[in-house]
Design a protein around this motif. Structure first.
Motif, PDB file in Angstrom:
ATOM      1  N   ASN A   1      82.013  55.140 -45.400  1.00 51.85           N
ATOM      2  CA  ASN A   1      82.092  54.557 -46.751  1.00 51.85           C
ATOM      3  C   ASN A   1      82.611  53.126 -46.714  1.00 51.85           C
ATOM      4  O   ASN A   1      82.087  52.250 -47.394  1.00 51.85           O
ATOM      5  CB  ASN A   1      82.958  55.416 -47.667  1.00 51.85           C
ATOM      6  CG  ASN A   1      82.254  56.664 -48.118  1.00 51.85           C
ATOM      7  OD1 ASN A   1      81.026  56.716 -48.166  1.00 51.85           O
ATOM      8  ND2 ASN A   1      83.011  57.692 -48.445  1.00 51.85           N
TER       9      ASN A   1
ATOM     10  N   THR B   1      78.718  52.091 -46.859  1.00 52.73           N
ATOM     11  CA  THR B   1      78.442  52.436 -48.251  1.00 52.73           C
ATOM     12  C   THR B   1      79.026  51.411 -49.214  1.00 52.73           C
ATOM     13  O   THR B   1      78.319  50.926 -50.106  1.00 52.73           O
ATOM     14  CB  THR B   1      78.983  53.844 -48.577  1.00 52.73           C
ATOM     15  OG1 THR B   1      78.446  54.764 -47.618  1.00 52.73           O
ATOM     16  CG2 THR B   1      78.576  54.270 -49.970  1.00 52.73           C
ATOM     17  N   PHE B   2      80.296  51.059 -49.058  1.00 53.06           N
ATOM     18  CA  PHE B   2      80.926  50.118 -49.983  1.00 53.06           C
ATOM     19  C   PHE B   2      80.213  48.766 -50.020  1.00 53.06           C
ATOM     20  O   PHE B   2      79.882  48.278 -51.100  1.00 53.06           O
ATOM     21  CB  PHE B   2      82.414  49.945 -49.678  1.00 53.06           C
ATOM     22  CG  PHE B   2      83.051  48.886 -50.536  1.00 53.06           C
ATOM     23  CD1 PHE B   2      83.342  49.147 -51.869  1.00 53.06           C
ATOM     24  CD2 PHE B   2      83.320  47.624 -50.032  1.00 53.06           C
ATOM     25  CE1 PHE B   2      83.899  48.156 -52.680  1.00 53.06           C
ATOM     26  CE2 PHE B   2      83.875  46.636 -50.828  1.00 53.06           C
ATOM     27  CZ  PHE B   2      84.167  46.901 -52.163  1.00 53.06           C
TER      28      PHE B   2
ATOM     29  N   THR C   1      77.190  48.022 -49.313  1.00 53.49           N
ATOM     30  CA  THR C   1      75.852  48.203 -49.885  1.00 53.49           C
ATOM     31  C   THR C   1      75.939  48.370 -51.394  1.00 53.49           C
ATOM     32  O   THR C   1      75.157  47.753 -52.143  1.00 53.49           O
ATOM     33  CB  THR C   1      75.165  49.417 -49.240  1.00 53.49           C
ATOM     34  OG1 THR C   1      75.113  49.204 -47.818  1.00 53.49           O
ATOM     35  CG2 THR C   1      73.765  49.615 -49.780  1.00 53.49           C
ATOM     36  N   LEU C   2      76.870  49.176 -51.870  1.00 49.86           N
ATOM     37  CA  LEU C   2      77.040  49.372 -53.312  1.00 49.86           C
ATOM     38  C   LEU C   2      77.514  48.092 -54.008  1.00 49.86           C
ATOM     39  O   LEU C   2      77.064  47.773 -55.116  1.00 49.86           O
ATOM     40  CB  LEU C   2      77.999  50.526 -53.588  1.00 49.86           C
ATOM     41  CG  LEU C   2      77.509  51.914 -53.183  1.00 49.86           C
ATOM     42  CD1 LEU C   2      78.603  52.948 -53.393  1.00 49.86           C
ATOM     43  CD2 LEU C   2      76.242  52.296 -53.927  1.00 49.86           C
ATOM     44  N   LEU C   3      78.425  47.365 -53.369  1.00 50.40           N
ATOM     45  CA  LEU C   3      78.908  46.110 -53.939  1.00 50.40           C
ATOM     46  C   LEU C   3      77.760  45.111 -54.073  1.00 50.40           C
ATOM     47  O   LEU C   3      77.593  44.475 -55.125  1.00 50.40           O
ATOM     48  CB  LEU C   3      80.024  45.524 -53.076  1.00 50.40           C
ATOM     49  CG  LEU C   3      80.606  44.195 -53.546  1.00 50.40           C
ATOM     50  CD1 LEU C   3      81.230  44.326 -54.933  1.00 50.40           C
ATOM     51  CD2 LEU C   3      81.633  43.691 -52.543  1.00 50.40           C
TER      52      LEU C   3
ATOM     53  N   GLY D   1      74.610  45.821 -54.289  1.00 54.58           N
ATOM     54  CA  GLY D   1      73.730  46.330 -55.342  1.00 54.58           C
ATOM     55  C   GLY D   1      74.253  46.016 -56.736  1.00 54.58           C
ATOM     56  O   GLY D   1      73.482  45.673 -57.639  1.00 54.58           O
ATOM     57  N   ALA D   2      75.560  46.083 -56.912  1.00 54.90           N
ATOM     58  CA  ALA D   2      76.158  45.777 -58.218  1.00 54.90           C
ATOM     59  C   ALA D   2      76.043  44.291 -58.548  1.00 54.90           C
ATOM     60  O   ALA D   2      75.884  43.923 -59.717  1.00 54.90           O
ATOM     61  CB  ALA D   2      77.628  46.208 -58.238  1.00 54.90           C
TER      62      ALA D   2
ATOM     63  N   SER E   1      70.121  47.149 -43.481  1.00 53.04           N
ATOM     64  CA  SER E   1      70.106  46.899 -44.922  1.00 53.04           C
ATOM     65  C   SER E   1      70.071  45.400 -45.212  1.00 53.04           C
ATOM     66  O   SER E   1      69.379  44.937 -46.127  1.00 53.04           O
ATOM     67  CB  SER E   1      71.345  47.547 -45.554  1.00 53.04           C
ATOM     68  OG  SER E   1      71.420  47.263 -46.922  1.00 53.04           O
TER      69      SER E   1
END
Length: 169
Positions: free
Chosen positions: A13, A17-18, A20-22, A24-25, A65
């Motif tokens: 994470n 994950t973090f 990638t999510l950041l 994306g946001a 990614s």
């Protein structure tokens, strides 16, 4: 040693994950404006290392990614550079308080080298030239030599960390 599932998941994470999510946001704002820059921190270890079961795979995911997003921004004609940095040992961090050397710079030296590579036109790079040299030289070695070196080095670090933790407790 066995690792707890929660420890493994937390590591993935944090490393994959973090970020990638950041990204994306933030992507909608990056797509609207311009120019933009996304920098992801990878590792020489992105193809996996002994004693670090999630670190390399998580960094490998992040670099894949990074390449995908860089290609997406290019396909859309967006003025957003997406850059992945393959990093070796860096000193002066929370995880490494050793004195710096040519092949293990302090964080400030590394960051200056990394920022100097923004705009270089590549998706993933080794921004600090001694690290890039290390990657190239390791790539020239026969696999059995590079594997033996990596295993010996990491086992030594792991044993030293355990000894330090035992002394501190």
């Amino acid at each position: 040693d066995a690792y707890a599932a929660a420890e493994l998941a937390a590591h993935v994470n944090a490393m994959a994950t973090f970020p990638t999510l950041l990204t994306g946001a933030l992507l909608p704002a990056l797509r609207r404006g311009g120019p933009g820059l996304v920098v992801n921190m990878g590792s020489f270890a992105d193809d996996g290392l002994p004693y670090l079961p999630t670190y390399g795979p998580a960094k490998g995911f992040l670099m894949a990614s990074t390449r995908g997003l860089a290609r997406e921004m290019a396909c859309e004609g967006r003025d957003v550079e997406v850059l992945g940095l393959r990093v070796g040992l860096v000193c002066g961090t929370a995880l490494n308080d050793r004195p710096p050397s040519l092949f293990a710079p302090d964080a400030r030296v590394f960051v200056r080298a990394a920022l100097a590579r923004v705009g270089c036109g590549r998706m993933v790079i080794g921004p600090y030239w001694p690290h890039a040299l290390q990657m190239a030289l390791v790539g020239l070695l026969p696999a059995f030599l590079s594997e033996a070196f990596v295993a010996r080095e990491l086992k030594g670090r792991m044993l030293a960390e355990r000894a330090k933790m035992a002394k501190d407790h």
